[in-house]
Design an enzyme around this catalytic site. Structure first.
Site, mmCIF file in Angstrom:
data_model
loop_
_atom_site.group_PDB
_atom_site.id
_atom_site.type_symbol
_atom_site.label_atom_id
_atom_site.label_comp_id
_atom_site.label_asym_id
_atom_site.label_seq_id
_atom_site.Cartn_x
_atom_site.Cartn_y
_atom_site.Cartn_z
ATOM 1 N N ARG B 237 0.857 -1.176 0.000
ATOM 2 C CA ARG B 237 0.000 0.000 0.000
ATOM 3 C C ARG B 237 0.894 1.227 0.000
ATOM 4 N NH1 ARG B 237 -4.323 -0.043 4.643
ATOM 5 N NH2 ARG B 237 -2.395 -0.305 5.820
ATOM 6 N N GLU B 266 -3.842 8.046 -4.653
ATOM 7 C CA GLU B 266 -4.105 7.355 -5.922
ATOM 8 C C GLU B 266 -5.370 7.894 -6.571
ATOM 9 O OE1 GLU B 266 -4.024 3.105 -5.379
ATOM 10 O OE2 GLU B 266 -1.933 3.137 -4.778
ATOM 11 N N HIS B 284 -1.397 0.849 -9.842
ATOM 12 C CA HIS B 284 -2.092 -0.046 -8.902
ATOM 13 C C HIS B 284 -2.799 -1.183 -9.652
ATOM 14 C CE1 HIS B 284 -3.977 -0.328 -4.642
ATOM 15 N NE2 HIS B 284 -3.744 -1.531 -5.163
#
Lengths: 318, 318
Positions: B237, B266, B284
């Site tokens: 993360r 993000e 991601h």
């Protein structure tokens, strides 16, 4: 040259080097033991060999013409700083009792690592993914195509020698299927397909790991058999692939992608690839790591030293 | 809505969806079995829940507030279409006898594949190598730095859960050393280092594969311990790394490189990375393959169907 330095070098056995690359490679390591004969500096190389050929007891090279052997009456060792010795006159040397030693299989691991790096980068679309972040497209909320999982891949390896086997060993942990083809069947941990065409049709990723005389093996038909959803990876030699056919297939979308470390012409012109989609290109570096170069150099120095000191040559060929 | 269609849907049990993403994800698969309650379409979501909360027997979500549970008197199943369920009120649901099921460990393999893709791409300098070919620098005879071999690497894995273990299993075949650190020791095939600082100093590549509450774990000190010759890979993360410190270290050359799939914010702004050297960035996508998305969807549909049909829930958390 002063008289003093001339005296110091007099009587040293000769080490023939054919390009400045090999002098850089040795970096002075053998200068005090051998008289270095620099063929590339000679105005007339035939004259140099006629005059000094008899002094030469060893050479360090990956490439040697059989005709050169005749000029070197006292040659005892050809040290090949690499794995391949297909450009060295093995038979002619053997008849003369000249030892040939290569660097053993030091670089299969490096080449296999690079093949897997290219494969993962292609399957995971790393260049496109990086562009998606760097261009701001991600930030702008634009979508990007999803990859297929490694576990869903069928890896077809062309040539299951040391390098092909090392590639398969690395890919094994990723959960996809692995098969191979080579002209001769042999015991292996992975199934052999009946033909190259069969392997190409089956594969989602065709990895070219051939050695020796395989020019043009991956022709337009093989490329089309890999197809619009498939990828070709080449770490063998550029000439194994019909590169014009490859570029045409990529441009037309008949081949999904290619990841290449070797090219028909090297260095390859950058223009040749400018408008070709879905390619990952590296400048013939698969087998070159800091560690393997150190190993090659140490093996070459050790082997060249045996000509003076005796002792066993490592990685003797034959 | 016509009377006809109203009659058809009357009495169907309710499936609560909180964003249109999950409706796209299901792609109509359960429309004939559940009355879909679309929370994102409500002008007043509290009002919607007050009116219709009692109809709802299941929800599909990765994120749920404990307060929402109180509004759903007849909720029987929370289907989590992913591996992580840290944003779902597990304890409160358990007290109510509500079943929680995730997608099992479908995505560890995908995430591990991506971690190794990033690692190989960083160690083999694939972006620089591609630029060397594409820019014509290779053709012009310019040199490019040599990589270090995979076999010379020390891979330090932070967090040896399912994902960390899958990464180590994949790296094993490449011949480098592998070690790990996590807060709790446990039996493993690879040695655990005494502390994160110790692991970071030892590693040439530090691979962050933590789960759960680890915000800021990779701070400026850890980054400096990895150092100017080291690389940090993050597929966990974004919040695990102090990203400002990471960018400062990369820019100053105190950290050798980074390969990141996750970010503090993000989607990460592209400007943030424009002048940062030696970074490989992906949006991601580590856990997302066509195959894993299909699997997630099928598992979710199967589990949601058990609320109507009975049968065993797969991957029940408990």
């Amino acid at each position: 040259m002063t008289d003093g330095s001339k005296n110091e070098t007099a009587g040293k056995p000769g080490l023939l080097l054919m390009s400045s690359n090999w002098e850089s490679f040795l970096d002075g390591a053998l200068d005090d033991r051998f008289e270095i004969v620099r063929l590339w500096q000679a105005e007339d190389s035939q004259e140099l060999l006629a005059e000094r050929g008899h002094e030469i007891v060893a050479t360090l090279t990956t490439r040697m013409d059989a005709s050169l052997l005749d000029k070197l009456a006292n040659l005892r060792l050809i040290a090949v700083p690499g794995a391949g010795y297909e450009n060295v006159p093995v038979e002619a040397a053997r008849k003369r009792g000249i030892t040939i030693a290569n660097a053993g299989d030091t670089h299969s691991a490096d080449v296999a690592d690079h093949a897997v790096a290219l494969t993962l980068s292609a399957i995971h679309h790393l260049p496109d993914m990086q562009a998606h972040v760097s261009s701001g497209a991600w930030r702008a909320g634009r979508s990007i195509g999803r990859r297929h999982a490694m576990s869903a891949q069928r890896f077809g390896i062309v040539g299951l020698g040391n390098i092909g086997t090392a590639i398969a060993n690395r890919l094994d942990a990723f959960g996809g299927e692995i098969a191979w083809w080579g002209p001769r069947d042999k015991p292996a941990s992975w199934p052999r397909r009946e033909s190259l065409a069969d392997l190409a049709r089956w594969s989602t990723v065709l990895i070219v790991a051939t050695r020796g005389d395989t020019d043009g093996l991956i022709d337009a038909d093989v490329i089309d058999a890999v197809g619009s959803q498939g990828t070709i990876v080449n770490i063998a030699r550029g000439s194994v692939i019909d590169e014009d056919a490859l570029i045409a297939a990529l441009t037309a979308g008949r081949l999904g992608g290619a990841a290449l470390d070797v090219f028909a012409e090297e260095p390859t012109p950058s223009d040749r690839w400018r408008d070709v989609p879905n390619v990952i290109l590296t400048p013939h570096v698969a087998g070159v790591s800091d560690e393997s170069m150190t190993h090659l150099r140490e093996a070459a120095i050790r082997n060249l030293s045996t000509v003076l000191d005796g002792g066993a040559v490592v990685n003797e060929i034959g």
